[in-house]
Structures are given as C-alpha cells and as structure tokens.
Design an enzyme around this catalytic site. Structure first.
Site, PDB file in Angstrom:
ATOM      1  N   GLU A 165      -5.562   2.088  -8.719  1.00  0.00           N
ATOM      2  CA  GLU A 165      -4.402   1.481  -8.061  1.00  0.00           C
ATOM      3  C   GLU A 165      -4.056   0.218  -8.851  1.00  0.00           C
ATOM      4  O   GLU A 165      -4.905  -0.663  -9.003  1.00  0.00           O
ATOM      5  CB  GLU A 165      -4.787   1.124  -6.616  1.00  0.00           C
ATOM      6  CG  GLU A 165      -3.639   0.609  -5.790  1.00  0.00           C
ATOM      7  CD  GLU A 165      -4.061   0.310  -4.346  1.00  0.00           C
ATOM      8  OE1 GLU A 165      -5.249   0.022  -4.100  1.00  0.00           O
ATOM      9  OE2 GLU A 165      -3.171   0.352  -3.477  1.00  0.00           O
ATOM     10  N   CYS A 195       0.846  -1.207   0.000  1.00  0.00           N
ATOM     11  CA  CYS A 195       0.000   0.000   0.000  1.00  0.00           C
ATOM     12  C   CYS A 195       0.867   1.239   0.000  1.00  0.00           C
ATOM     13  O   CYS A 195       0.394   2.324  -0.313  1.00  0.00           O
ATOM     14  CB  CYS A 195      -0.923   0.007   1.199  1.00  0.00           C
ATOM     15  SG  CYS A 195      -0.052   0.339   2.724  1.00  0.00           S
TER      16      CYS A 195
END
Ligand code: NAD
Length: 499
Positions: free
Chosen positions: A384, A285
């Site tokens: 993402e 992340c």
C-alpha cells in the site's frame, strides 16, 4: 518571547488531565513543520485509570433510558454542525488535507452521530409468543461494558466518530486512543461530546502508541476493541485482543483497483480516477490506487496523465486539489517506493516527486505521480503506497481484471467504470471485495449500511456503524418465561381484579 507549545490532555472520569509521562511526541503541521502541540504517551497507570473510570460509569450508564441516550446525540450532531469550520481548520492544520476534504472528514463522522441518535429503533430485541404452551421467549441486546477504540491518522474526525457514538449509544462506556500524529481535532470532538451531555467516565481518552494499544488489548475489564489502521498493526491487535477473550473488529489496509472498461464514459471516468487516486494526497483507505485499463481503455493513459498534471498542490488551508502527506517519514517512504517501482521496470508516466510549493518550502508535498506498466510482484503493486501515486495496470478482458483484483491480498474497495449493466452485474457478483462501486469511485457506505472489507482488509465479522455495529457492541440475552395461573394460589392471595 516564543509561546509555549500546548500539551494534549488525557480525559479520565470527565476531567481533562495532564499526563505524568516522560514520553512526548510533537504534533506537526505537515505543510509548514510548525509544532502545534505535544502529545503524551500515557503511562500504564493512566490507562488503568481510564478503564476503571469507564467501569464505574457503566453501572449507571447501562441503565440510562434510551431516550436520554438518543437526545445526547441529537444535541451532539447540532454542536458538530455549529463548530464545523473550527473542526475543519484544526484537522487541516495537523493532518494536511484540504479544508474541503477536512469538512468531508467531519461530515462523514457526523452522519454516524445522526445514526446513533436513532438508537431506539436499532437496539431492539425480538419476541415470540407460545414457543411452547404458555411459554414465551424474547431477546434483548445488552451493552457489554467498557469498549476501546484505536484510530489511524488519515481520518482523525470520521473514524473516532465511527466508534464511540455507536458504542455509547448502545449503553457502553468507552476508552478512545486517537492517532498520536493528529489528535487535536479528535480531542475537540470529544469536548463537544461532553458538552452535548455525555456523563463523566462514559467517554475517556488516552494517547500513545504501541504500549498503550497493548495495554488496552490486554486489560481484563475491556470487553471489545475496535481498530482502524494498517494491516500489520490490525492483525496484531486482533490476535492480542481476542487472545485476551475480547471481541475485536479490525479494519485494515487496502489496494483498491478501479477497473475501466472501454465502454465507460471517458470524461467522467478520468475525472473520477483523479479524485479517487489523488484526493487527500492518496491517504484514504478507499483511495483508488490502482487503475486497471481494460482493452481499448489503455489508450486513455495520456489523457489521464495530462489531467493529473493539471492538479494543484499546496497547503490544505488554501484549498488546492491536494495537500501534503502526513509526515517527512511518510514522504520518504512514498518516494522510496516510487524509486523501487522504477528499478523493477515500471514507467514514470508522471513525475510529481520534486514539486515546490510557493511559500511552503518545508512542506511534505508530492504532486500526482503515475507509474504505468506495473505488474504484480513489483513493490508498488504489492504494498500500500498511501500517497498521491496512481499505478496503472493493463488487462485484456473483464475476466482478467476480476482475477487480478481477487488475487490481491486486500479486499477493501473497488470500482468498475462501464455503461454495461451485464458487465456491472458480473463484476459485482464475482468480485471478492467489501465495498464495490459501479461508476462510483469511492463507495464508502452511508451509516444505514455497515462499512466492511474482505480478505486481508478486515478481521472480525461485524463492521463499523450500520446495524452490524449494534450487534458488535451488545451481548444478546434470550429470556424464556412461563407464568403459572394457579387457581388455588390466586384465590389465596386474592389477586383477582374486579372490573
Ligand atoms: P497505523 O496502523 O500505523 O496506526 C493505527 C493506530 O495503531 C494508531 O492509533 C497507532 O498509534 C497504533 N499503532 C501504530 N503502531 C502500532 C504498534 N506497533 N502496535 C500497536 N499499535 C500501534 O495506521 P496509520 O498509518 O495511522 O493509518 C493508515 C492505515 O490505516 C492505512 O493502512 C489505511 O489503509 C488504514 N485505514 C484503513 C481503513 C479501513 O476502514 N479499512 C480506514 C482508514 C485507514
């Protein structure tokens, strides 16, 4: 004769039990497609049993002395150290990351366990004498009850360890729902926690997906939910859990920009971009997935490409630079996004899509891939990617780069590479992102601080670990007290102390 594939047990009231569910999923080695285990999707009844076991254990655990709680975590950190090699090997087998990265995954969780052993100085209240004549007020941080944790696949050791050690050290009990894609190392860590002395019912484990997560969000006896994972699931968990009256903290998706000014140390910066962009196959992340080359730093692209092309790809157990992505589906999703990027006008500066790894023909490998000429509005910028794909964006000035970062919906991490203190200070002050690195590519804070996030990357005001999580996992109670020294009654009951 082929060996039976082991099943992953549930932990309810201190007992490892086989689920009665009919729904199972394979846990697969992403380098080989070997099925390592089968994980159950627990039934509603099993989830309820786990919660009521936590509810029963809370009655005594909440009153367990601080020292006794702290000592369990002192023992636990020792057990994790002793089992590091086995934990890392399990993690690599089911998740794919290199053994070195797997040890890092365990180690960053171990640091939170060490932090939990400090609970005595973290969970302290406040006291003020004479808030009125003869009246004192003090506050205590009381545990909440049963808390739940829902974790993602990409850090199957660190993120469960962000959650249950601090919650339990504060006097709560816990129900953990690990990622169904790689639950094996998490289960090993839970076994070590029991060996360290966590009593029956204080820590429970259920496996599953959407239904189990919804049951945890809805259960009236769960007081707080910690979630780490993708943005769309995190938003759902936050809304559902808070609607049911619970506290929730949701740490979610990211698009982390590494901004490179032309005065940065070129060699160090390029090396750090590689590690932060492609390490763990980009499945962090905090991965630096967008490089913003400012001004003359644009000219560094060919060297970045050359260095990225030299990175090795292979099975995590052989410690290459990067391993496979978690699943065939993840590989397909990443490749589809790259194709979309090309369709929308990006340039393929480095193509890692067709890599072959000797001895691992079935692995989910993608070699480092770089797309340049990317702009907001393209799918590779707006979504993402969560794979070893670095996208390169250009900016004329630092101000333009700051505006770009702040216009992105995510605010998890960012980094600036420069040798100018003034530029660094401006960046830090004006950037709206949770974790900020100055010449540090992946600025994940140590547990003396709290992990955080801004805008679309976080819901809930208190982050994991550090001081904030003690407030998240406790309820503040304030007590105002007054004691009367009534001369007559003191005389009657003769409580005079004679010296
Ligand atoms: P995910 O959201 O798919 O899964 C996370 C958890 O939610 C898992 O336990 C899963 O079983 C559960 N889940 C999945 N679908 C669900 C649904 N429809 N309803 C309810 N629960 C559901 O995330 P992932 O793919 O495992 O992890 C990768 C994501 O996590 C990335 O977006 C990454 O950026 C993010 N992440 C964020 C942080 C952070 O601290 N901000 C840290 C690590 C990972």
């Amino acid at each position: 004769m082929t060996q039976a594939v082991p099943t992953v047990p549930l932990l309810i009231n201190g007992e490892w039990v086989e689920s009665r569910t009919t729904v199972w999923r394979d846990v697969v080695n992403p380098a080989t497609q070997e099925v390592l285990a089968r994980v159950p999707f627990a039934t509603a009844e099993e989830v309820a049993q786990a919660v009521s076991s936590g509810q029963r254990a809370f009655k005594t655990w909440r009153k367990t002395p601080i020292g006794a709680r702290a000592r369990i975590f002192l023992k636990y950190q020792q057990l994790i150290r002793e089992n590091m090699a086995d934990l890392a090997a399990t993690l690599t087998a089911e998740q794919g990351k290199t053994l070195l990265d797997a040890e890092g995954d365990v180690f960053r969780g171990l640091e939170v366990v060490e932090h939990a052993a400090n609970i005595g100085s973290l969970q302290m209240g406040e006291f003020a004498q004479n808030v009125a004549g003869g009246v004192d007020t003090y506050s205590v941080l009381q545990p909440l009850g049963v808390c739940a944790g829902i974790t993602p696949f990409n850090f199957p050791a660190m993120i469960p360890l962000w959650m249950f050690p601090m919650a339990i050290a504060c006097g709560n009990t816990f129900v953990l729902k690990p990622s169904e894609q790689d639950p094996l190392v998490t289960v090993k860590l839970v076994k070590l926690a029991l060996e360290a002395g966590i009593p029956a019912g204080v820590l429970n484990v259920v496996h599953g997906g959407e239904d189990v997560v919804n049951a945890l969000c809805d259960h009236p006896d769960i007081r707080a939910v910690s979630f780490v994972g993708s943005s769309h699931v995190g938003k759902h968990v936050y809304q559902r859990a808070t609607l049911a009256g619970k506290r929730a903290q949701c740490m979610m998706g990211a698009k982390n920009h590494a901004v490179v000014l032309p005065d940065a140390n070129k060699e160090q910066t390029l090396n750090q971009l590689l590690g932060a962009g492609f390490g763990a196959a980009g499945q962090r992340c905090m991965a630096a997935s967008v490089a913003v080359l400012v001004g003359e730093a644009r000219a560094w692209l060919p060297e970045l490409v050359e260095k990225a092309a030299a990175l090795s790809v292979g099975a995590g157990k052989d410690n290459p630079d990067l391993g496979p992505v978690i699943s065939c589906a993840a590989k397909e999703r990443v490749l589809a996004l790259v194709a979309k990027g090309l369709e929308q006008g990006a340039t393929l500066a480095l193509d890692g899509r067709n890599v072959q790894v000797d001895g691992y023909p079935k692995g989910n490998f993608i070699a480092p891939t770089i797309l340049s000429g990317v702009k907001p509005g393209m799918a590779v910028y707006d979504q993402e990617i969560f794979g070893p794909v670095l996208i390169v964006v250009e900016a004329d000035t630092l101000d333009e780069a700051i505006d770009l970062v702040n216009a992105n919906p995510n605010g998890n991490g960012t980094a600036l590479f420069t040798q100018s203190g003034a530029a660094a200070r401006k960046f830090q002050e004006d950037i709206d992102v949770g974790q900020v690195g100055i010449n540090v590519p992946i600025p994940v804070p140590v547990p003396l601080f709290s992990f955080t996030g801004s805008r679309g990357s976080k819901l809930g005001d208190l982050g994991p670990y550090g001081k904030q999580v003690v407030l998240f996992y406790t309820q503040t109670q304030t007590i105002t007290q007054r004691w009367f020294a009534d001369a007559a009654s003191v005389g009657q009951v003769n409580t005079t102390i004679s010296l």
